[in-house]
Enzyme design. Structure first.
Site, PDB file in Angstrom:
ATOM      1  N   CYS A 106       0.614  -1.629   0.399  1.00  0.00           N
ATOM      2  CA  CYS A 106      -0.013   0.354  -0.248  1.00  0.00           C
ATOM      3  C   CYS A 106       0.621   1.551  -0.102  1.00  0.00           C
ATOM      4  O   CYS A 106       2.221   1.182  -0.064  1.00  0.00           O
ATOM      5  CB  CYS A 106      -1.389   0.152   0.946  1.00  0.00           C
ATOM      6  SG  CYS A 106       0.100   0.064   2.724  1.00  0.00           S
ATOM      7  N   HIS A 139      14.522 -14.751  12.194  1.00  0.00           N
ATOM      8  CA  HIS A 139      13.684 -14.814  13.625  1.00  0.00           C
ATOM      9  C   HIS A 139      12.471 -14.927  12.927  1.00  0.00           C
ATOM     10  O   HIS A 139      11.841 -15.286  14.947  1.00  0.00           O
ATOM     11  CB  HIS A 139      14.214 -13.642  14.011  1.00  0.00           C
ATOM     12  CG  HIS A 139      16.308 -12.851  14.113  1.00  0.00           C
ATOM     13  ND1 HIS A 139      16.476 -12.397  15.339  1.00  0.00           N
ATOM     14  CD2 HIS A 139      17.098 -13.535  14.023  1.00  0.00           C
ATOM     15  CE1 HIS A 139      18.030 -12.429  14.998  1.00  0.00           C
ATOM     16  NE2 HIS A 139      18.267 -13.638  14.174  1.00  0.00           N
TER      17      HIS A 139
END
Length: 152
Positions: free
Chosen positions: A68, A101
């Site tokens: 966006c 992670h």
């Protein structure tokens, strides 16, 4: 085997989505484009929800990309979908770390924040990254999953 890439954007991200989609297809990825299909103004959330739901329903086969204007609206909305981890990424280091992670499965970017070529570089790094398993990373991702499951 390459994952299927499920993509969507709002009107502000439309041109960047089209650019990244073409790059992905040229690189041999199968892309499912969930819209929007023009620069006509649309609401962001329905597109984020649809991509998030598709990725959550097929976690081993599909990854999502949402674009966006800033990437913020897509990230916020997609993260409401159970099973989705959708970070906002605007640099290469974060693209890698969010997969390693946090086991991110939907990439969010802002078309008014980064250039199309940078979005493609981020996408390549994000797709090449592999989740770190075991130890603290697995424990941390499990904490997120457990909370997700707790809230239904």
């Amino acid at each position: 085997m390459k994952p299927v890439i499920v993509m969507a954007s709002d009107h502000a991200g439309f041109r960047m989505k089209e650019f990244v989609k073409q790059q992905l297809e040229d690189a041999g990825y199968t892309v499912e484009d969930y819209g929007t299909h023009s620069e006509e103004s649309v609401d962001t959330a329905p597109y984020a929800f649809r991509v998030g739901e598709e990725v959550a329903a097929h976690p081993e086969e599909k990854k999502g990309i949402l674009i966006c204007g800033t990437g913020l609206g897509m990230s916020i909305a997609a993260n409401k979908v159970k099973g989705v981890r959708a970070p906002l990424v605007h640099d290469l280091f974060s693209a890698k770390m969010t997969v390693e992670h946090n086991h991110a499965n939907v990439l969010c970017m802002g078309a008014r924040v980064i250039a199309p070529n940078m979005a493609w570089e981020i996408t390549k790094v994000w797709l090449a990254a592999k989740p770190l398993c075991g130890g603290k990373y697995e424990r941390r991702v499990q904490q997120i999953t457990d909370y997700d499951n707790k809230r239904g």
